[in-house]
Design a protein around this motif. Structure first.
Motif, PDB file in Angstrom:
ATOM      1  N   SER A 118     -68.664  39.158 -80.983  1.00 35.78           N
ATOM      2  CA  SER A 118     -67.618  38.155 -81.126  1.00 35.78           C
ATOM      3  C   SER A 118     -66.560  38.630 -82.118  1.00 35.78           C
ATOM      4  O   SER A 118     -66.748  39.622 -82.834  1.00 35.78           O
ATOM      5  CB  SER A 118     -68.231  36.833 -81.595  1.00 35.78           C
ATOM      6  OG  SER A 118     -67.238  35.888 -81.886  1.00 35.78           O
ATOM      7  N   ASP A 119     -65.453  37.903 -82.173  1.00 30.46           N
ATOM      8  CA  ASP A 119     -64.438  38.232 -83.174  1.00 30.46           C
ATOM      9  C   ASP A 119     -64.645  37.456 -84.474  1.00 30.46           C
ATOM     10  O   ASP A 119     -63.843  37.549 -85.395  1.00 30.46           O
ATOM     11  CB  ASP A 119     -63.021  37.982 -82.633  1.00 30.46           C
ATOM     12  CG  ASP A 119     -62.797  36.529 -82.209  1.00 30.46           C
ATOM     13  OD1 ASP A 119     -63.753  35.730 -82.268  1.00 30.46           O
ATOM     14  OD2 ASP A 119     -61.671  36.197 -81.811  1.00 30.46           O
ATOM     15  N   THR A 120     -65.732  36.678 -84.537  1.00 34.30           N
ATOM     16  CA  THR A 120     -66.076  35.933 -85.744  1.00 34.30           C
ATOM     17  C   THR A 120     -67.530  36.212 -86.106  1.00 34.30           C
ATOM     18  O   THR A 120     -68.289  36.750 -85.304  1.00 34.30           O
ATOM     19  CB  THR A 120     -65.879  34.417 -85.556  1.00 34.30           C
ATOM     20  OG1 THR A 120     -66.721  33.967 -84.485  1.00 34.30           O
ATOM     21  CG2 THR A 120     -64.428  34.094 -85.226  1.00 34.30           C
ATOM     22  N   THR A 150     -66.522  43.656 -85.871  1.00 35.68           N
ATOM     23  CA  THR A 150     -66.476  42.548 -84.923  1.00 35.68           C
ATOM     24  C   THR A 150     -65.840  43.022 -83.623  1.00 35.68           C
ATOM     25  O   THR A 150     -65.305  44.135 -83.533  1.00 35.68           O
ATOM     26  CB  THR A 150     -65.689  41.368 -85.511  1.00 35.68           C
ATOM     27  OG1 THR A 150     -64.386  41.814 -85.891  1.00 35.68           O
ATOM     28  CG2 THR A 150     -66.401  40.792 -86.719  1.00 35.68           C
ATOM     29  N   HIS A 163     -70.020  26.082 -92.116  1.00 36.53           N
ATOM     30  CA  HIS A 163     -69.570  27.433 -91.779  1.00 36.53           C
ATOM     31  C   HIS A 163     -69.144  28.204 -93.027  1.00 36.53           C
ATOM     32  O   HIS A 163     -69.129  29.440 -93.026  1.00 36.53           O
ATOM     33  CB  HIS A 163     -68.408  27.374 -90.786  1.00 36.53           C
ATOM     34  CG  HIS A 163     -67.101  27.038 -91.407  1.00 36.53           C
ATOM     35  ND1 HIS A 163     -66.800  25.784 -91.876  1.00 36.53           N
ATOM     36  CD2 HIS A 163     -66.007  27.811 -91.667  1.00 36.53           C
ATOM     37  CE1 HIS A 163     -65.576  25.786 -92.390  1.00 36.53           C
ATOM     38  NE2 HIS A 163     -65.079  26.989 -92.279  1.00 36.53           N
ATOM     39  N   GLU A 202     -69.294  32.223 -94.105  1.00 34.97           N
ATOM     40  CA  GLU A 202     -68.180  32.996 -94.640  1.00 34.97           C
ATOM     41  C   GLU A 202     -68.551  33.629 -95.977  1.00 34.97           C
ATOM     42  O   GLU A 202     -68.214  34.784 -96.264  1.00 34.97           O
ATOM     43  CB  GLU A 202     -66.946  32.104 -94.790  1.00 34.97           C
ATOM     44  CG  GLU A 202     -66.370  31.582 -93.480  1.00 34.97           C
ATOM     45  CD  GLU A 202     -65.837  32.684 -92.591  1.00 34.97           C
ATOM     46  OE1 GLU A 202     -65.475  33.763 -93.115  1.00 34.97           O
ATOM     47  OE2 GLU A 202     -65.799  32.481 -91.362  1.00 34.97           O
TER      48      GLU A 202
END
Length: 503
Positions: free
Chosen positions: A33-35, A245, A226, A230
């Motif tokens: 994923s990009d996260t 990512t 979340h 982080e």
């Protein structure tokens, strides 16, 4: 110092990466994923924001230990806020109760006032038993690598401990031996869903889940859960690990019976002495590892029942709901019908279906970060759901069928209204997440939330071990030992880091 690749930047992958990098290993985390954060997701639109995964943190000591052993204390990175009451419950007869946070005496009083004198004492006696279970099982079952059935054999030599844990008994059976009020049994049954399981088949040891919640407290992270992901991502970077990512692993490379690295989409190879997989175990063994050495693990997984999935509504609402708790649970008339629907069980062995009268779970943190202004609110609504399956009606249903998701969302809103929480005329917009969406996002079996369920006496021993049969390959995260949920995922990372450190 070893070259280590971690496949997946979910909470398990990030936690083990931080621990290993702090041990001075050369660590690379690869995330498709990009996260980062995995199931600890976040969605925002028009000023409305939602945690799309866990909504509270229990047993925070697991993450306090992680942050202390990899750098500065957890409280330097996130603000933990006590959730009190932990949850507002509404039973089918209209009875309501707020369960206080981390106070045995207040819980007893709340249950007595809502359900009748003596209810609190029944629940307290059960929690005493659950506390004894926790002390017996935490070391060999949760904080150590699972040594197959030998772990249970070791327990059997201590007859008193074996009788306390009662591995042959179900959560429902244990509950009925202590709780005379069916509403208390319903309250206990709900905790089976914390592992995606059926309380009629899940082990009695799951009584430790409410024990932990009520003993060590339930916590929210200011700004959304979340933020914990982080903060952990930042810690991974600070310890010197590299995080890639938008990079998909297509194969875990094996030479002989030992891992040699990973292959990415596009053809790039990353060499490694050790690979740690935070991918769903079924995806790892079914798609990424082609070595015959993993056949035994594949066979074991085939004998396990995947956990249930979830159907989610993200609701952007006009106005505020007076007195709405951080968590609300609205119970159905027939809880057994819900489990039969989700798992396709019951007297008629019917195929899985969306529960017509499901339990509705609502998360509504009073946090300005989640809403555009004080005249609006964001509600995360979850119901247990059968897994996604296109070809096998016994395994699940096709959640991509035209109109199904929208019509079921309407049904859930109607159920909420019938139980006293009617928000239908306040919806600005809604976003739906089905088991099919979860399956695509996580490569889990039909969108199973917790990997394997805890259904059955042998369930713990069918869950994949942290050390795989392939030399140098380890598993971390919710689909591996000791299980799903933020505390257990954190414990799995500690187990794996210690195993690699000893290698």
């Amino acid at each position: 110092m070893a070259r280590i690749v971690v496949v997946g930047a979910g909470m398990g992958g990030l936690a083990v990466a931080a621990r290993l990098a702090a041990q001075r290993h050369d660590v690379t985390v690869v995330e498709r994923s990009d996260t980062v954060g995995g199931k600890l997701g976040w969605f925002t639109r028009d000023g409305f924001s939602f945690d799309t995964g866990p909504s509270l943190l229990t047993l925070p000591a697991v993450y306090r230990d992680l942050f202390l052993k990899t750098g500065a204390a957890l409280d330097r990175s996130v603000e933990l806020v006590e959730v009190d009451p932990v949850c507002h419950y509404r039973f089918p007869d209209g009875t309501e109760v707020d369960l206080p946070n981390a106070s045995r005496g207040r819980v007893v009083r709340a249950l007595d006032e809502a359900l009748g004198t003596g209810s609190g004492a029944q629940w307290a006696a059960l929690m005493d038993r659950a506390g004894a279970m926790w002390e017996i099982t935490r070391g060999p079952f949760l904080e150590s690598p699972l040594d197959g059935a030998r772990t249970l054999v070791g327990l059997s030599r201590r007859v008193g401990d074996l009788r306390t844990v009662a591995p042959w008994r179900t959560l429902r059976g244990l509950g009925r031996s202590y709780l005379r009020d069916p509403r208390l049994v319903m309250l206990l049954d709900r905790y089976a869903t914390y592992t995606g399981s059926d309380p009629r088949r899940a082990p009695a040891a799951l009584a430790t889940v409410p024990y932990l919640e009520q003993t060590f407290g339930a916590w929210y992270v200011r700004g959304g859960l979340h933020q914990l992901g982080e903060a952990l991502h930042q810690r991974v970077v600070e310890t010197g690990a590299q995080v890639l990512t938008s990079s998909t692993v297509t194969e875990v490379l094996v030479e002989g019976d030992r891992v040699s690295g990973v292959l990415l989409a596009g053809g790039r190879r990353i060499e490694a002495d050790v690979v740690v997989s935070d991918a769903d175990a079924a995806h790892l063994y079914g798609d990424l590892v082609r070595s015959p050495a993993a056949d035994r693990a594949r066979t074991s997984l085939a004998g396990a029942t995947p956990s249930l999935s979830g159907f989610v509504l993200l609701l952007a609402l006009r106005g505020r709901t007076p007195g709405l708790a951080h968590h609300t649970v609205l119970f159905p008339q027939d809880y057994d019908d819900e489990f039969d629907s989700v798992f396709g069980t019951g007297p008629h062995s019917r195929a899985p279906r969306p529960a017509p009268d499901p339990t509705v779970y609502v998360s509504a943190p009073d946090d300005p970060a989640l809403r555009p202004d004080d005249d609006h609110e964001s509600l995360f609504v979850l119901v247990n759901a059968p897994r996604h399956s296109v070809d096998d009606a016994a395994a699940g249903i096709d959640w991509d069928a035209p109109g199904l998701a929208s019509s079921y969302a309407d049904r859930v809103l109607d159920v909420m209204a019938s139980r006293g929480l009617d928000v239908r005329d306040r919806v600005v917009w809604r976003e739906l997440r089905t088991p099919a969406d979860l399956a695509r996002a996580t490569s889990s079996v039909g969108g199973s939330i917790y990997g394997s369920s805890s259904n059955g006496v042998r369930s713990a021993f069918l869950r994949p071990a942290n050390r795989s049969p392939v030399e140098g390959l380890f598993l971390v995260g919710g689909s591996a030992h000791p299980g799903g949920g933020l505390p257990l995922v954190g414990l799995s990372a500690a187990i794996v880091a210690e195993q690699i450190g000893r290698a």
